[in-house]
Design an enzyme around this catalytic site. Structure first.
Site, PDB file in Angstrom:
ATOM      1  N   HIS A  13      43.277 -30.246 -28.175  1.00 54.21           N
ATOM      2  CA  HIS A  13      42.752 -29.445 -27.048  1.00 54.21           C
ATOM      3  C   HIS A  13      41.311 -29.063 -27.373  1.00 54.21           C
ATOM      4  O   HIS A  13      41.060 -28.225 -28.230  1.00 54.21           O
ATOM      5  CB  HIS A  13      43.595 -28.180 -26.842  1.00 54.21           C
ATOM      6  N   HIS A  15      37.085 -28.595 -25.716  1.00 51.63           N
ATOM      7  CA  HIS A  15      36.059 -28.615 -24.662  1.00 51.63           C
ATOM      8  C   HIS A  15      34.772 -29.178 -25.247  1.00 51.63           C
ATOM      9  O   HIS A  15      34.194 -28.582 -26.151  1.00 51.63           O
ATOM     10  CB  HIS A  15      35.813 -27.199 -24.122  1.00 51.63           C
ATOM     11  N   LEU A  16      34.333 -30.303 -24.699  1.00 49.45           N
ATOM     12  CA  LEU A  16      33.107 -30.939 -25.206  1.00 49.45           C
ATOM     13  C   LEU A  16      31.913 -30.731 -24.283  1.00 49.45           C
ATOM     14  O   LEU A  16      30.789 -31.045 -24.662  1.00 49.45           O
ATOM     15  CB  LEU A  16      33.327 -32.444 -25.409  1.00 49.45           C
ATOM     16  N   ASN A  41      37.468 -29.722 -17.544  1.00 53.65           N
ATOM     17  CA  ASN A  41      36.928 -28.663 -16.667  1.00 53.65           C
ATOM     18  C   ASN A  41      35.401 -28.645 -16.659  1.00 53.65           C
ATOM     19  O   ASN A  41      34.766 -27.642 -16.953  1.00 53.65           O
ATOM     20  CB  ASN A  41      37.507 -27.279 -17.038  1.00 53.65           C
ATOM     21  N   LYS A 135      45.706 -32.115 -16.766  1.00 56.30           N
ATOM     22  CA  LYS A 135      45.585 -30.699 -17.110  1.00 56.30           C
ATOM     23  C   LYS A 135      45.805 -29.814 -15.882  1.00 56.30           C
ATOM     24  O   LYS A 135      45.179 -30.019 -14.841  1.00 56.30           O
ATOM     25  CB  LYS A 135      44.183 -30.442 -17.682  1.00 56.30           C
ATOM     26  N   HIS A 172      47.465 -24.652 -18.748  1.00 58.19           N
ATOM     27  CA  HIS A 172      46.880 -23.333 -19.014  1.00 58.19           C
ATOM     28  C   HIS A 172      47.870 -22.329 -18.437  1.00 58.19           C
ATOM     29  O   HIS A 172      47.940 -22.149 -17.225  1.00 58.19           O
ATOM     30  CB  HIS A 172      45.496 -23.178 -18.383  1.00 58.19           C
ATOM     31  N   HIS A 210      47.356 -23.614 -26.040  1.00 58.77           N
ATOM     32  CA  HIS A 210      46.943 -22.357 -26.667  1.00 58.77           C
ATOM     33  C   HIS A 210      47.980 -21.243 -26.449  1.00 58.77           C
ATOM     34  O   HIS A 210      47.709 -20.243 -25.785  1.00 58.77           O
ATOM     35  CB  HIS A 210      45.556 -21.911 -26.210  1.00 58.77           C
ATOM     36  N   LEU A 255      40.326 -17.064 -23.220  1.00 56.67           N
ATOM     37  CA  LEU A 255      41.523 -16.984 -22.379  1.00 56.67           C
ATOM     38  C   LEU A 255      42.499 -18.081 -22.777  1.00 56.67           C
ATOM     39  O   LEU A 255      42.053 -19.219 -22.975  1.00 56.67           O
ATOM     40  CB  LEU A 255      41.154 -17.127 -20.901  1.00 56.67           C
ATOM     41  N   ASP A 283      40.936 -25.572 -28.950  1.00 56.09           N
ATOM     42  CA  ASP A 283      40.364 -24.938 -27.753  1.00 56.09           C
ATOM     43  C   ASP A 283      38.936 -24.471 -28.025  1.00 56.09           C
ATOM     44  O   ASP A 283      38.486 -23.477 -27.443  1.00 56.09           O
ATOM     45  CB  ASP A 283      41.234 -23.782 -27.252  1.00 56.09           C
ATOM     46  N   HIS A 287      29.930 -21.698 -25.230  1.00 58.19           N
ATOM     47  CA  HIS A 287      29.130 -21.088 -24.157  1.00 58.19           C
ATOM     48  C   HIS A 287      27.833 -20.609 -24.789  1.00 58.19           C
ATOM     49  O   HIS A 287      27.842 -20.139 -25.931  1.00 58.19           O
ATOM     50  CB  HIS A 287      29.852 -19.878 -23.546  1.00 58.19           C
ATOM     51  N   ALA A 299      34.581 -16.638 -21.127  1.00 60.84           N
ATOM     52  CA  ALA A 299      35.697 -16.779 -22.061  1.00 60.84           C
ATOM     53  C   ALA A 299      35.546 -18.071 -22.854  1.00 60.84           C
ATOM     54  O   ALA A 299      35.286 -19.123 -22.277  1.00 60.84           O
ATOM     55  CB  ALA A 299      37.011 -16.808 -21.292  1.00 60.84           C
TER      56      ALA A 299
HETATM   57  O1  DOR Z   1      38.571 -19.260 -23.388  1.00 57.17           O
HETATM   58  C1  DOR Z   1      38.626 -20.266 -22.708  1.00 57.17           C
HETATM   59  N1  DOR Z   1      37.542 -21.047 -22.522  1.00 57.17           N
HETATM   60  N2  DOR Z   1      39.774 -20.573 -22.118  1.00 57.17           N
HETATM   61  C2  DOR Z   1      39.864 -21.589 -21.241  1.00 57.17           C
HETATM   62  O2  DOR Z   1      40.916 -21.799 -20.726  1.00 57.17           O
HETATM   63  C3  DOR Z   1      38.666 -22.368 -20.866  1.00 57.17           C
HETATM   64  C4  DOR Z   1      37.663 -22.321 -21.918  1.00 57.17           C
HETATM   65  C5  DOR Z   1      36.315 -22.827 -21.447  1.00 57.17           C
HETATM   66  O3  DOR Z   1      36.247 -23.884 -20.832  1.00 57.17           O
HETATM   67  O4  DOR Z   1      35.309 -22.178 -21.738  1.00 57.17           O
HETATM   68 ZN    ZN Z   2      40.802 -24.811 -23.260  1.00 53.31          ZN
END
Ligand code: DOR
Ligand code: ZN
Length: 380
Positions: A13, A15-16, A41, A135, A172, A210, A255, A283, A287, A299
């Site tokens: 899991h 996020h790139l 996402n 997803k 999720h 998660h 989250l 996860d 950001h 988040a």
């Molecule tokens: O904390 C999180 N960040 N939870 C998620 O489900 C998405 C992720 C994000 O893409 O930043």
């Molecule tokens: Zn995630």
């Protein structure tokens, strides 16, 4: 000095992001993990096999020089190659310490489920060889989830096709009802969405992503072998005090939100239990610093800079380092029906100071988990 050699792990899991952000964060993951399940996402979200193919190409193009890109549709677990750090990369621990694994990385793509994804897209997924899951983001649950599912009933035909073809649904697991307390949203989701979902589609492969509560752990354990769960390092290491005690800490905000200590204990117990139903999913979710340190912060915790090292810490703290390899390197591959990796990585028990921030976008820094503090393990 203590060392630990394990089969090269995978991240189930991740996020790139895309563009400049992708180029900044990908080396951290690619140097540790052989493969990663890549979250869809983006803006706009990755909703079709065609969009996933294009995103996959951008990921492969962003790999550090010297890392090989496997042929489309042909995951090459276990393939070894040389890996040289790209010049000018300095923003991660490993960029300081040199390469830690053999030189290939396979992005395992996912599609973002919407109310109107046609069932035929699942046939395309199955035929693609490079999209491995769908997803589910409940609309409004988290970052870039506004295009998510408003009502799972609208997805019945697509879910039936997934059940039939064995395509996993990655969930999720939080309700979005503002009347539900944020600390209860996972538990309520299990009862109100997941239990009915598995009643309707009992053979559907479902990964509760998660997991943050003992309710989630119990749900996974009590379900059939088609149901599994991923666990993040930050949820294994931190409870909600890390968010709120002694000052508000936006870099520990993600989250589903961190929960109380009893839940963390339940997650750890599951992680070290040896159950094949639980596996590693960082996860890691970058950001920009300015988007985290603001009145309404995003988040997501960035953990890829120490993506396996943080798990080693968590497992060591409960005397279970011997359980790390199966959790990090075997259970996920087995669940997805992919070959286990054959290369090894070695971790050394040698504290590393995490930089206060890492290179990210032009004019924007990325604050990693543990910024300015230390991680007890490093890649040898
Ligand atoms: O904390 C999180 N960040 N939870 C998620 O489900 C998405 C992720 C994000 O893409 O930043
Ligand atoms: Zn995630």
């Amino acid at each position: 000095m203590q060392t630990l050699t394990i089969t090269r792990p995978d991240d189930w899991h991740l996020h790139l992001r895309d563009g400049e952000a992708l180029a900044a964060v990908l080396p951290d993951t690619a140097r540790r993990f052989a493969r990663a399940i890549v979250m869809p996402n983006l803006r706009p979200p990755v909703t079709t096999v065609a969009l996933a193919a294009a995103y996959r190409d951008r990921i492969l193009a962003a790999l550090p020089a010297g890392m090989s890109a496997p042929a489309p549709g042909r995951p090459k677990a276990g393939q070894a190659n040389s890996m040289e750090p790209r010049s000018g990369e300095q923003s991660s621990l490993l960029r300081e310490g040199g390469a830690g694994g053999a030189g290939h990385f396979e992005p395992l793509m996912t599609l973002y489920l919407t109310d109107n994804m046609p069932a035929a897209e699942i046939d395309a997924v199955k035929a693609s060889g490079f999209v491995h899951a769908i997803k589910l983001y409940p609309a409004g649950a988290t970052t870039n989830s506004d295009a998510g599912v408003s009502d799972l009933k609208k997805c019945a035909a697509t879910l039936a096709r997934m059940e039939k073809l064995g395509v996993p649904l990655l969930v999720h697991g939080e309700v979005t009802d503002p009347a539900v307390d944020i600390f209860d949203r996972e538990a309520v989701f299990i009862d109100s969405v997941l239990v009915p979902l598995l009643r309707d589609f009992p053979a559907l492969k479902v990964v509760l992503e998660h997991v943050t509560t003992s309710n989630g752990i119990d749900f996974v354990k009590d379900s059939g072998a088609n149901v599994a769960g991923t666990l993040t390092a930050h949820h294994l290491l931190l409870n909600r005090n890390a968010l709120l005690a002694g000052g508000i800490r936006p870099h520990n905000y993600c989250l589903p939100v961190l929960k109380r200590e009893t839940h963390r204990q339940a997650l750890l117990a599951a992680a070290i239990s040896g159950s094949p139903k639980f596996f590693l999913g960082t996860d890691s979710a970058p950001h920009a610093q300015s988007a985290k340190e603001t009145a309404c912060g995003c988040a997501g915790c960035y953990t890829a800079h120490a993506g396996i090292e943080l798990y080693a810490e968590a497992f060591e703290a409960v005397g279970a380092l011997d359980k790390l390899e199966a959790f990090a390197s075997f259970h996920g591959a087995d669940y997805y029906g992919l070959p286990r990796n054959t290369e090894k990585i070695t971790l050394r028990r040698d504290a590393v100071t995490v930089p206060a921030s890492l290179d990210y976008l032009a004019g924007e820094r990325l604050v990693p988990l543990r910024a300015g503090e230390s991680v007890a393990w490093r890649l040898a």
